[in-house]
Design an enzyme around this catalytic site. Sequence first.
Site, PDB file in Angstrom:
ATOM      1  N   ASP A 144       8.370  25.811   7.086  1.00 63.79           N
ATOM      2  CA  ASP A 144       8.143  25.370   8.447  1.00 63.79           C
ATOM      3  C   ASP A 144       6.917  26.136   8.974  1.00 63.79           C
ATOM      4  O   ASP A 144       6.391  27.031   8.328  1.00 63.79           O
ATOM      5  CB  ASP A 144       9.407  25.603   9.304  1.00 63.79           C
ATOM      6  CG  ASP A 144       9.411  24.747  10.562  1.00 63.79           C
ATOM      7  OD1 ASP A 144      10.487  24.532  11.129  1.00 63.79           O
ATOM      8  OD2 ASP A 144       8.309  24.258  10.956  1.00 63.79           O
TER       9      ASP A 144
HETATM   10  C1  GLC Z   1       7.904  22.766  14.126  1.00 66.43           C
HETATM   11  C2  GLC Z   1       9.289  22.340  13.718  1.00 66.43           C
HETATM   12  C3  GLC Z   1       9.308  21.403  12.540  1.00 66.43           C
HETATM   13  C4  GLC Z   1       8.046  20.558  12.506  1.00 66.43           C
HETATM   14  C5  GLC Z   1       6.880  21.504  12.257  1.00 66.43           C
HETATM   15  C6  GLC Z   1       5.538  20.762  12.217  1.00 66.43           C
HETATM   16  O1  GLC Z   1       7.915  24.108  14.519  1.00 66.43           O
HETATM   17  O2  GLC Z   1      10.237  23.363  13.458  1.00 66.43           O
HETATM   18  O3  GLC Z   1      10.485  20.598  12.661  1.00 66.43           O
HETATM   19  O4  GLC Z   1       8.133  19.606  11.457  1.00 66.43           O
HETATM   20  O5  GLC Z   1       6.827  22.549  13.229  1.00 66.43           O
HETATM   21  O6  GLC Z   1       5.277  20.210  13.471  1.00 66.43           O
END
Ligand code: GLC
Length: 741
Positions: A282
């Site tokens: 993430d």
């Molecule tokens: C965010 C979220 C994740 C998302 C990623 C990219 O912090 O936790 O669900 O896909 O960043 O945007």
Amino acid sequence: MRKILLFPLMFLAALISFSGSFNRGINADDKIEKRIDSVLVKMTLDEKIGQLIQIVGMDTAKEKLIRNEQIGSVLIGLRGRAECNRIQRIAVEETRLGIPLLFANDIIHGYHTIFPVPLAEASSWNPELVKESCRISAFESASEGTRWTYAPMVDIARDPRWGRIVEGSGEDPYLGSIFAAARVEGFQGNSLDEKASIAACPKHYVAYGGAEGGRDYNTVDISERTLREIYLPPFHAALQSGAASIMSAFNDLNGIPASANHFTLTEILRNEWNWDGVVISDYNAVGELIRHRFARDMKEAALRGFKAGVDIDMVGDSIDGNPYAPNLKNLVAEGKISEEDIDNSVRNVLRMKFRLGLFDNPYTDTLYFKGNNLSKNYKDSIALKLAEESIVLLKNENNLLPISRDIKRIALIGPFADDNSNPTGPWAGGYKQENVISVLEGLKKSVNSGILIDFVKGCNVDDSDYTGFDAAIKAARKADVVIFTAGESRWMSGEAESKTDLNIPSVQQELINRIQAAGKPIIVVLMNGRPLTINRISENIPAIIEAWYLGNQTGNAIARVIFGDYNPSGKLPVTFPRSTGQIPLYYYHKSTGRPFDKEDKYTSKYTDSPNTPLYPFGYGLSYTTFSYDPIAVSKNRIKKDESTKVFVKVKNTGKYAGQEVVQLYIRDDFASVTRPVEELKGFKKINLMPGETKQAEFEITPDMLSILDLNLEPVVEPGKFTIYIGSNSVDLISTSIEIVE
Ligand code: GLC
């Protein structure tokens, strides 16, 4: 030494029956593997490491990194086809090896056509329809250059204080697994290299929804049993349906951050499940190992994340300085990471790019999408059908609903009535307000000129401005019926939106109270991304519709339900507690050694609240009624490897045609480990005309009766099982079967 365990068999039966295949994701294609070899052998170490780096957005400095083959993928944002093709040309035509980029986005419930939020879609209990919505989202995304979505979110959540509950399919591992599979199959289509297919990325691996206190990003500390029985199943379902990637989570999991957890990222994902996709962290989760105090510096963060099994470091350059870019090369030079380890991760990334067909067709084919365009009517019809089926009727005293078109005046009140934004919910892709049908617009379109829709906002979402109250109350007094839209703004749930208080904002509650005092019948339409503690509404308001966030077709769907053009069939995928003090509260709880007994003080209870929820899992009313005949069983004594069938006749005993979600729950009456009082194991959504009877049939297979024994190995134990069938997790009829040696 952990034995290599096949995943609990109980979920596999459901998945095979749904996905129609087994292990689609891991049948390595020899032709692709040979092509990977032919590229890998030419790559320098820098070029290999470049494939493991993802950046967010684009600028000339980032274009330069792409030209230097230091980037493998981009969280591109909704820049569209032309920009994606322009950037792709840099990678393919201006670099030594021409390795195409992956363009990713968070397409959670729609790109242009915005569907209901996932928690609403789960209320439809219609996985085929949800799969169709994901197919449309994939088409729209791919047509704009996005071939990788960070979805489905498959985190099981049984704490509505956690704002991200809106993004998933609720509290149940079985239902969550069914929808995880449906969404992956929708996004990825029959083949990942189809031009309108996009790679799925189930997230957030793993147990992110188990955050202590429901506070986002907080610690998760659970048993391996809970991990395997509750949080892992939807991920396994997603991978069994062929998910090309997976996203590791932010949370600390049992003392090891999920984005540096070798047990989950390698031992389970790779060794137990034999999966060959891409693990992406993430957003900067590898860099955040320092904040976990699990790594002293970026170099150690890179080492720990990579060695645990994270292939791509998402957007590490964004916040704390990129862990992978400078450090992996140094770690190889120091012998702490072998180039073979790097090669294995790069293989995973190249494999995904080959499977997507990017080496053969790196650019978005404008002509293809023009020639195969999905009509707006078709997309809107699916969005409307899914929105309607996502609506849950919570209360309908004296059959106030549906309202007749013979009435003369409706007072439409509340902060979400004339609203083309909040109804799309969080993560609403590239929604455009002009495409969102508000409740006011939907009602106006749905009535003839004989009915006056008197709209008065009355109050805002959440402030202390009462100046609109008088006009609202005046409108209510003149009306035959009041429709009040209440709940949360789209930004009050979703990421980093955890709350300790689940009441609707007090200004809304106060206005509802005062309107009710005006003595007119009120219908409350809830728009929210999580269960709310709506006790006062539940006690005092005659009709309550749970509408969640329904996307583009919000107003049309709500109007069709209010006037009875569609008979609501939604069922809650998550428990509504009476208070936050009851949380966590979920239907498949254990019996305990002192189950509540109102005659016995010394049993498990609260002194200030019932144990029961306000509305239970699986609950939802209809404008008609259904009766269930006693359950019939083909064989009530079977051996461990035998199956049996249960049948139940369901009759529509009312005057409206309707859909009933017939739910099957099973209880292992006595076992070598304690088991929940019931577990959802199947459901069938059936259509019944007034007076019509249909038979719902379920096959009970040994896999469905399988549990994880003391050693966490799947086993079918002899003994009695109670089979429950009904319209929710509480109103059930039952019978008994026995597994004999
Ligand atoms: C965010 C979220 C994740 C998302 C990623 C990219 O912090 O936790 O669900 O896909 O960043 O945007």
